[in-house]
Design a protein around this motif. Structure first.
Motif, mmCIF file in Angstrom:
data_model
loop_
_atom_site.group_PDB
_atom_site.id
_atom_site.type_symbol
_atom_site.label_atom_id
_atom_site.label_comp_id
_atom_site.label_asym_id
_atom_site.label_seq_id
_atom_site.Cartn_x
_atom_site.Cartn_y
_atom_site.Cartn_z
ATOM 1 N N PHE A 134 27.340 49.028 -9.613
ATOM 2 C CA PHE A 134 27.180 49.534 -8.298
ATOM 3 C C PHE A 134 26.168 48.676 -7.344
ATOM 4 O O PHE A 134 26.139 48.922 -6.337
ATOM 5 N N GLU A 135 25.607 47.958 -7.997
ATOM 6 C CA GLU A 135 24.532 47.008 -7.332
ATOM 7 C C GLU A 135 25.269 45.577 -6.980
ATOM 8 O O GLU A 135 24.529 44.599 -6.658
ATOM 9 N N ALA A 136 26.509 45.484 -7.243
ATOM 10 C CA ALA A 136 27.154 44.104 -7.078
ATOM 11 C C ALA A 136 27.108 43.404 -5.792
ATOM 12 O O ALA A 136 26.853 42.240 -5.570
ATOM 13 N N ASN A 137 27.354 44.222 -4.735
ATOM 14 C CA ASN A 137 27.064 43.439 -3.293
ATOM 15 C C ASN A 137 25.618 43.162 -3.129
ATOM 16 O O ASN A 137 25.445 41.870 -2.530
ATOM 17 N N HIS A 138 24.597 43.858 -3.602
ATOM 18 C CA HIS A 138 23.340 43.600 -3.450
ATOM 19 C C HIS A 138 22.918 42.117 -4.253
ATOM 20 O O HIS A 138 22.349 41.287 -3.522
ATOM 21 N N ALA A 139 23.620 42.148 -5.529
ATOM 22 C CA ALA A 139 23.338 40.830 -6.351
ATOM 23 C C ALA A 139 24.200 39.800 -5.493
ATOM 24 O O ALA A 139 23.555 38.580 -5.519
ATOM 25 N N GLN A 140 25.447 39.881 -4.928
ATOM 26 C CA GLN A 140 25.691 38.708 -4.201
ATOM 27 C C GLN A 140 25.002 38.457 -3.161
ATOM 28 O O GLN A 140 25.166 37.008 -2.777
ATOM 29 N N PHE A 141 24.321 39.236 -2.448
ATOM 30 C CA PHE A 141 23.747 38.777 -1.128
ATOM 31 C C PHE A 141 22.584 38.001 -1.372
ATOM 32 O O PHE A 141 22.072 37.223 -1.219
ATOM 33 N N SER A 142 22.008 38.595 -3.076
ATOM 34 C CA SER A 142 20.703 37.816 -3.306
ATOM 35 C C SER A 142 20.938 36.414 -3.679
ATOM 36 O O SER A 142 20.323 35.599 -3.538
ATOM 37 N N ILE A 143 22.152 36.130 -4.276
ATOM 38 C CA ILE A 143 22.765 34.705 -4.502
ATOM 39 C C ILE A 143 22.608 33.723 -3.341
ATOM 40 O O ILE A 143 22.042 32.880 -3.078
ATOM 41 N N GLY A 144 23.159 34.348 -2.108
ATOM 42 C CA GLY A 144 23.251 33.787 -0.912
ATOM 43 C C GLY A 144 21.828 33.472 -0.636
ATOM 44 O O GLY A 144 21.474 32.492 0.126
ATOM 45 N N ARG A 145 20.918 34.548 -0.494
ATOM 46 C CA ARG A 145 19.543 34.399 -0.061
ATOM 47 C C ARG A 145 18.782 33.324 -0.752
ATOM 48 O O ARG A 145 17.846 32.463 -0.165
ATOM 49 N N ILE A 146 18.934 33.431 -2.055
ATOM 50 C CA ILE A 146 18.224 32.336 -2.961
ATOM 51 C C ILE A 146 18.843 30.733 -2.396
ATOM 52 O O ILE A 146 18.047 29.920 -2.416
ATOM 53 N N LYS A 147 19.974 30.731 -2.488
ATOM 54 C CA LYS A 147 20.592 29.507 -2.074
ATOM 55 C C LYS A 147 20.350 29.000 -0.654
ATOM 56 O O LYS A 147 20.003 27.897 -0.497
ATOM 57 N N GLU A 148 20.109 29.876 0.368
ATOM 58 C CA GLU A 148 19.822 29.742 1.402
ATOM 59 C C GLU A 148 18.286 29.201 1.540
ATOM 60 O O GLU A 148 17.787 28.117 2.227
ATOM 61 N N ALA A 149 17.356 29.791 0.843
ATOM 62 C CA ALA A 149 15.965 29.511 0.536
ATOM 63 C C ALA A 149 15.937 27.982 -0.133
ATOM 64 O O ALA A 149 14.731 27.270 0.215
ATOM 65 N N LYS A 150 16.866 27.448 -0.837
ATOM 66 C CA LYS A 150 16.702 26.108 -1.450
ATOM 67 C C LYS A 150 17.549 25.234 -0.389
ATOM 68 O O LYS A 150 17.485 24.081 -0.936
ATOM 69 N N LYS A 151 17.894 25.484 0.799
ATOM 70 C CA LYS A 151 18.538 24.836 1.890
ATOM 71 C C LYS A 151 19.773 24.158 1.187
ATOM 72 O O LYS A 151 20.346 23.240 1.644
ATOM 73 N N ASP A 152 20.426 24.912 0.344
ATOM 74 C CA ASP A 152 21.741 24.790 -0.114
ATOM 75 C C ASP A 152 22.524 25.686 0.812
ATOM 76 O O ASP A 152 23.162 26.733 0.516
ATOM 77 N N TYR A 153 22.800 25.426 2.223
ATOM 78 C CA TYR A 153 23.476 26.246 3.062
ATOM 79 C C TYR A 153 24.879 26.382 2.790
ATOM 80 O O TYR A 153 25.377 27.472 2.999
ATOM 81 N N ALA A 154 25.474 25.343 2.341
ATOM 82 C CA ALA A 154 26.973 25.496 1.997
ATOM 83 C C ALA A 154 27.123 26.603 0.855
ATOM 84 O O ALA A 154 28.122 27.223 0.971
ATOM 85 N N GLY A 155 26.316 26.441 -0.077
ATOM 86 C CA GLY A 155 26.346 27.375 -1.274
ATOM 87 C C GLY A 155 25.923 28.593 -0.604
ATOM 88 O O GLY A 155 26.578 29.896 -1.182
ATOM 89 N N ALA A 156 25.039 28.960 0.156
ATOM 90 C CA ALA A 156 24.694 30.146 0.773
ATOM 91 C C ALA A 156 25.830 30.688 1.459
ATOM 92 O O ALA A 156 26.138 31.808 1.237
ATOM 93 N N ALA A 157 26.527 30.203 2.409
ATOM 94 C CA ALA A 157 27.459 30.454 3.143
ATOM 95 C C ALA A 157 28.674 30.895 2.281
ATOM 96 O O ALA A 157 29.303 31.832 2.551
ATOM 97 N N GLU A 158 29.006 30.278 1.073
ATOM 98 C CA GLU A 158 30.197 30.494 0.082
ATOM 99 C C GLU A 158 29.723 32.031 -0.368
ATOM 100 O O GLU A 158 30.670 32.719 -0.523
#
Length: 226
Positions: free
Chosen positions: A170-194
């Motif tokens: 039930f928190e899958a969408n939250h988890a997926q957003f968190s992956i993007g958030r972490i990658k964006e913070a690491k400046k892995d913008y392509a990974g965040a966008a994916e």
């Protein structure tokens, strides 16, 4: 020069921006909640006497922990927590539902005390005690939150991915957003966008999808991604 895409600030998107800007991680507590609110509905399932005794012990520990706790001082609450953790130790080594419940309660207590490394160990022990339990993806999710608190972001991504792998989490969408958030913070913008795009492709309509859309627009406006 092409005009930047306008970001319409819905309530969900404003919340998303707030969460992102403040690097907030959200832990879904289940140990105490499961004990008090679910009320051990597992009683409807046939369980052996050993499990029954173990669950009763956990229920007693949780009751003593929370009973009339609303007016206790911080010191008294900390003492109750320490006593509960000590009493849980013989139970956290158990397998099956007793081990799951004991480790989840111990993890919640450790997290409340900001002992994030201990909390992560307990959540992962809860997974090991019941890999097929409905609680396993939530424990992976919480282990990811603990990892973020420990600045172990690569482990956090791995645990979020493990949580998402469970169907109907039930928190899958939250988890997926968190992956993007972490990658964006690491400046892995392509990974965040994916990561954000995966969420949009799966479920763009809910609040986490709205947040992902907001971050995608921001990344494009900043020129970080095409």
């Amino acid at each position: 020069m092409a005009q930047k895409e306008e970001i319409k600030q819905t309530a969900a998107e404003k919340l998303g921006n707030f969460l992102f800007a403040n690097r907030t991680v959200v832990l879904t507590f289940v140990g105490i909640v499961a004990v008090l609110l679910i009320g051990y509905s597992v009683a409807i399932v046939a369980i052996d006497k050993t499990n029954e005794r173990g669950l009763a012990q956990i229920e007693d520990i949780a009751f003593v922990l929370t009973n009339k706790s609303y007016d206790l001082s911080d010191a008294d609450l900390a003492n109750r927590s320490a006593v509960a953790l000590e009493k849980l130790q013989p139970l956290v080594a158990k397998k099956g539902i007793v081990g799951v419940r004991a480790n989840m309660l111990a993890a919640d207590l450790a997290f409340s005390d900001k002992k994030y490394d201990d909390a992560r160990k307990y959540y992962l022990a809860a997974v090991a005690a019941g890999k097929k339990s409905y609680t396993a993806p939530l424990c992976y999710f919480n282990a990811a939150v603990c990892s973020e608190e420990l600045s172990d972001v690569d482990a956090a991504v791995s645990y979020y991915e493990s949580a998402i792998a469970y169907v109907d989490f039930f928190e899958a969408n939250h988890a997926q957003f968190s992956i993007g958030r972490i990658k964006e913070a690491k400046k892995d913008y392509a990974g965040a966008a994916e990561a954000y795009q995966k969420l949009l492709d799966k479920n763009a309509a809910d609040s986490w999808g709205s947040m992902a859309r907001t971050r995608m627009i921001a990344l494009k406006n900043e020129g970080s991604v095409q």
